[in-house]
Scaffold this motif. Sequence first.
Motif, PDB file in Angstrom:
ATOM      1  N   GLU A  70       0.821  -1.230   0.272  1.00  0.00           N
ATOM      2  CA  GLU A  70       0.005  -0.069   0.126  1.00  0.00           C
ATOM      3  C   GLU A  70       0.927   1.317  -0.004  1.00  0.00           C
ATOM      4  O   GLU A  70       1.643   1.472   0.971  1.00  0.00           O
ATOM      5  CB  GLU A  70      -0.912  -0.145   1.291  1.00  0.00           C
ATOM      6  N   VAL A  71       0.849   2.238  -0.766  1.00  0.00           N
ATOM      7  CA  VAL A  71       1.914   3.106  -1.070  1.00  0.00           C
ATOM      8  C   VAL A  71       1.068   4.641  -1.284  1.00  0.00           C
ATOM      9  O   VAL A  71       0.103   4.701  -1.813  1.00  0.00           O
ATOM     10  CB  VAL A  71       2.496   2.945  -2.689  1.00  0.00           C
ATOM     11  N   LEU A  72       1.920   5.460  -0.324  1.00  0.00           N
ATOM     12  CA  LEU A  72       1.585   6.857  -0.391  1.00  0.00           C
ATOM     13  C   LEU A  72       2.729   7.646  -0.875  1.00  0.00           C
ATOM     14  O   LEU A  72       4.084   7.357  -0.312  1.00  0.00           O
ATOM     15  CB  LEU A  72       1.170   7.171   0.880  1.00  0.00           C
ATOM     16  N   VAL A  73       2.679   8.353  -1.875  1.00  0.00           N
ATOM     17  CA  VAL A  73       3.612   9.190  -2.491  1.00  0.00           C
ATOM     18  C   VAL A  73       3.535  10.823  -1.864  1.00  0.00           C
ATOM     19  O   VAL A  73       2.395  11.441  -2.114  1.00  0.00           O
ATOM     20  CB  VAL A  73       3.893   9.159  -3.958  1.00  0.00           C
ATOM     21  N   VAL A  74       4.612  11.231  -1.336  1.00  0.00           N
ATOM     22  CA  VAL A  74       4.528  12.754  -1.043  1.00  0.00           C
ATOM     23  C   VAL A  74       5.638  13.668  -1.693  1.00  0.00           C
ATOM     24  O   VAL A  74       6.764  13.108  -1.889  1.00  0.00           O
ATOM     25  CB  VAL A  74       4.586  13.000   0.725  1.00  0.00           C
ATOM     26  N   GLY A  75       5.181  14.714  -1.931  1.00  0.00           N
ATOM     27  CA  GLY A  75       6.005  15.615  -2.668  1.00  0.00           C
ATOM     28  C   GLY A  75       5.742  16.958  -2.522  1.00  0.00           C
ATOM     29  O   GLY A  75       4.656  17.289  -2.445  1.00  0.00           O
ATOM     30  N   GLU A  76       6.460  17.959  -3.037  1.00  0.00           N
ATOM     31  CA  GLU A  76       6.118  19.325  -3.208  1.00  0.00           C
ATOM     32  C   GLU A  76       5.224  19.542  -4.495  1.00  0.00           C
ATOM     33  O   GLU A  76       4.483  20.459  -4.461  1.00  0.00           O
ATOM     34  CB  GLU A  76       7.234  20.250  -3.281  1.00  0.00           C
ATOM     35  N   ARG A  77       5.627  18.896  -5.701  1.00  0.00           N
ATOM     36  CA  ARG A  77       5.111  18.956  -7.052  1.00  0.00           C
ATOM     37  C   ARG A  77       5.092  17.714  -7.706  1.00  0.00           C
ATOM     38  O   ARG A  77       5.901  16.873  -7.328  1.00  0.00           O
ATOM     39  CB  ARG A  77       5.344  20.126  -7.719  1.00  0.00           C
ATOM     40  N   ALA A  78       4.077  17.642  -8.709  1.00  0.00           N
ATOM     41  CA  ALA A  78       4.157  16.410  -9.562  1.00  0.00           C
ATOM     42  C   ALA A  78       3.739  16.981 -11.012  1.00  0.00           C
ATOM     43  O   ALA A  78       2.794  17.591 -10.980  1.00  0.00           O
ATOM     44  CB  ALA A  78       3.448  15.210  -9.072  1.00  0.00           C
ATOM     45  N   THR A  79       4.305  16.403 -12.013  1.00  0.00           N
ATOM     46  CA  THR A  79       3.790  16.600 -13.128  1.00  0.00           C
ATOM     47  C   THR A  79       2.417  16.150 -13.480  1.00  0.00           C
ATOM     48  O   THR A  79       2.057  15.080 -12.616  1.00  0.00           O
ATOM     49  CB  THR A  79       4.579  16.022 -14.304  1.00  0.00           C
ATOM     50  N   GLU A  80       1.637  16.463 -14.298  1.00  0.00           N
ATOM     51  CA  GLU A  80       0.314  16.001 -14.644  1.00  0.00           C
ATOM     52  C   GLU A  80       0.204  14.408 -14.939  1.00  0.00           C
ATOM     53  O   GLU A  80      -0.444  13.712 -14.755  1.00  0.00           O
ATOM     54  CB  GLU A  80      -0.496  16.977 -15.772  1.00  0.00           C
ATOM     55  N   GLU A  81       1.172  14.232 -15.798  1.00  0.00           N
ATOM     56  CA  GLU A  81       1.558  12.948 -16.381  1.00  0.00           C
ATOM     57  C   GLU A  81       1.749  11.909 -15.159  1.00  0.00           C
ATOM     58  O   GLU A  81       1.360  10.724 -15.037  1.00  0.00           O
ATOM     59  CB  GLU A  81       2.589  12.772 -17.120  1.00  0.00           C
ATOM     60  N   ARG A  82       2.602  12.193 -14.175  1.00  0.00           N
ATOM     61  CA  ARG A  82       3.165  11.281 -13.067  1.00  0.00           C
ATOM     62  C   ARG A  82       1.634  11.197 -12.247  1.00  0.00           C
ATOM     63  O   ARG A  82       1.513  10.138 -11.494  1.00  0.00           O
ATOM     64  CB  ARG A  82       4.123  11.926 -12.429  1.00  0.00           C
ATOM     65  N   THR A  83       1.163  12.338 -11.935  1.00  0.00           N
ATOM     66  CA  THR A  83      -0.126  12.276 -11.175  1.00  0.00           C
ATOM     67  C   THR A  83      -1.180  11.406 -11.657  1.00  0.00           C
ATOM     68  O   THR A  83      -1.775  10.583 -10.887  1.00  0.00           O
ATOM     69  CB  THR A  83      -0.711  13.640 -10.715  1.00  0.00           C
ATOM     70  N   THR A  84      -1.612  11.244 -12.928  1.00  0.00           N
ATOM     71  CA  THR A  84      -2.214  10.457 -13.709  1.00  0.00           C
ATOM     72  C   THR A  84      -1.783   8.904 -13.366  1.00  0.00           C
ATOM     73  O   THR A  84      -2.577   8.122 -12.960  1.00  0.00           O
ATOM     74  CB  THR A  84      -2.517  10.700 -15.087  1.00  0.00           C
ATOM     75  N   LEU A  85      -0.247   8.794 -13.598  1.00  0.00           N
ATOM     76  CA  LEU A  85       0.123   7.447 -13.682  1.00  0.00           C
ATOM     77  C   LEU A  85      -0.052   6.943 -12.181  1.00  0.00           C
ATOM     78  O   LEU A  85      -0.352   5.620 -11.913  1.00  0.00           O
ATOM     79  CB  LEU A  85       1.522   7.399 -14.369  1.00  0.00           C
ATOM     80  N   LEU A  86       0.385   7.515 -11.363  1.00  0.00           N
ATOM     81  CA  LEU A  86       0.301   7.265  -9.852  1.00  0.00           C
ATOM     82  C   LEU A  86      -1.155   6.741  -9.569  1.00  0.00           C
ATOM     83  O   LEU A  86      -1.261   5.759  -8.803  1.00  0.00           O
ATOM     84  CB  LEU A  86       0.577   8.360  -8.931  1.00  0.00           C
ATOM     85  N   ASP A  87      -1.932   7.493  -9.950  1.00  0.00           N
ATOM     86  CA  ASP A  87      -3.642   7.139  -9.763  1.00  0.00           C
ATOM     87  C   ASP A  87      -3.930   5.671 -10.552  1.00  0.00           C
ATOM     88  O   ASP A  87      -4.625   4.789  -9.916  1.00  0.00           O
ATOM     89  CB  ASP A  87      -4.580   8.208 -10.278  1.00  0.00           C
ATOM     90  N   VAL A  88      -3.197   5.672 -11.605  1.00  0.00           N
ATOM     91  CA  VAL A  88      -3.556   4.357 -12.620  1.00  0.00           C
ATOM     92  C   VAL A  88      -3.242   3.201 -11.925  1.00  0.00           C
ATOM     93  O   VAL A  88      -3.715   2.184 -11.679  1.00  0.00           O
ATOM     94  CB  VAL A  88      -3.032   4.569 -13.861  1.00  0.00           C
ATOM     95  N   ILE A  89      -1.769   3.349 -11.105  1.00  0.00           N
ATOM     96  CA  ILE A  89      -1.155   2.171 -10.783  1.00  0.00           C
ATOM     97  C   ILE A  89      -1.791   1.745  -9.223  1.00  0.00           C
ATOM     98  O   ILE A  89      -1.433   0.780  -8.734  1.00  0.00           O
ATOM     99  CB  ILE A  89       0.130   2.454 -10.713  1.00  0.00           C
ATOM    100  N   GLY A  90      -2.528   2.793  -8.692  1.00  0.00           N
ATOM    101  CA  GLY A  90      -2.992   2.440  -7.377  1.00  0.00           C
ATOM    102  C   GLY A  90      -2.454   3.125  -6.182  1.00  0.00           C
ATOM    103  O   GLY A  90      -2.469   2.623  -5.012  1.00  0.00           O
TER     104      GLY A  90
END
Length: 502
Positions: free
Chosen positions: A43-63
């Motif tokens: 179970e994964v939580l990613v934290v950061g200051e910012r993320a590209t739109e593409e990575r935001t979408t991909l993180l959602d896709v992979i769960g």
Amino acid sequence: MTADLTALTSWHAPAWRGLKAGVLGAAVVGFAAADTLVELGCEVLVVGERATEERTTLLDVIGARLALGDATAQRDALEAFAPDLLVVSPGYHPDVPALAWAAEAGVPVVGDVELAWRLRDKTGAPAEWITITGTNGKTTTTQLTTAMLLQDGRRARACGNIGSPVLDAIREPDGWDVLVVELSSYQLHWLDQTRAEQVSPVASVCLNIADDHLDWHGSAEAYRAAKGKVYERTRLACVYNVEDAVTEQLVRDADVVEGCRAVGFTRGVPRVSEVGIVEEVLVDRAFLEQRRTSALELTTVDALHEAGLSAPHVVADVLAASALARAVGVEPRAIRDALAAFRLDAHRIEPVGEVDGVRFVDDSKATNPHAAAASLAAFERVVWIAGGLTKGVDVEPLVAAVAGSGRLSGAVVIGRDPSAFEQALARHAPGVPVVVVPHGETGGVMPLAVEAARTLASDGDVVLLAPAAASMDQFTDYADRGARFAAAVRDAIAGAGGPPAP
């Protein structure tokens, strides 16, 4: 609950499934870590200051979940998530709130390199690792070593700080014989050598040591200690720079596997257990039975010149790569053939064009004084374009050395704060003409710099962009800086009625 790292030493370890894993950082390495951990069943939580739109979408896709915000918000998100394990992206400073919280909470912290080492058996028999660091020359040496291995028929892959995360490399379906892993001082900092399961390369090198990233590490001693970790647990060959005593001392101080050898590289005549140059021939006196009386020819200085690899600091990289390749049994013929076909990346002492007998050379990758010094030493007379973010490093010794060499025809200083270079040049090169470029808009910096350099240069001079500083005060990165320099040179050639630059 926190993770038991002794149970997490294989891709196939059952303990990964259901583990709560936090990832600090949402850029390239952070995404690779999240993707890996999700694939393991965490179970994964990613934290950061910012993320590209593409990575935001991909993180959602992979769960994987994503929480963005400032340093305090990142800590709060992790505290609420309560991870069993925290994976940190290389650039995070050890004192950020999220890491302070992890230390207080007893949550184990690992870097991406350690995580990849623990998971390296995904596709079967793990690849051997060759690890490479140094203040300068890491990427070129990594590429050279990989090219030699490929020429010898090995399935080899360059990864790590070179731009492709090692976590991606260890998950590729067909696997590899050898991973050539470039390691930054940040990545090395996060290797915890007190743990039983830690990186143990077949061969390793620290190419050179000079002050760099002192603003991050806090001191030269801490920076050197981080670099020295590259040699820990090496099994066959610790390769060091004979011309840099610090690298030899780092080998002496390392805790290596019994039987590991120290192998030097030098641009001079090699002693036993070294690679070097004898009468314009690069030779190996380390990896042959008769090394006390004989040497194996690898290539010639003339051949390096034909391949554009004859600058002194590049020759040193060639020798280091050759030693690493020979350590794992690459044949001399494969080394020779790989070097003949090799070409340096852009912005690494790259010829750009010529105007009125003045050559223009782009070494925008020279982002610290050590790299700039090596670049400047490759030419007889130079108009030097310098300046940018100094990252806490004192530029005065470099300026003093350049001024004392008699090579300097003039200097052009760029950067939002040119004072360090301007003042050092006034002290150490009072007779050398200096032009300071107004920092203004990014697009105007290089045309003004090139124009100023042309006024200072004489027939036979080289105008050299070797900034000895990082680029982010005025440019996106060193590649953007170099590309803008090359474009300005092309415009100058066109304006002078010369032939198009190559």
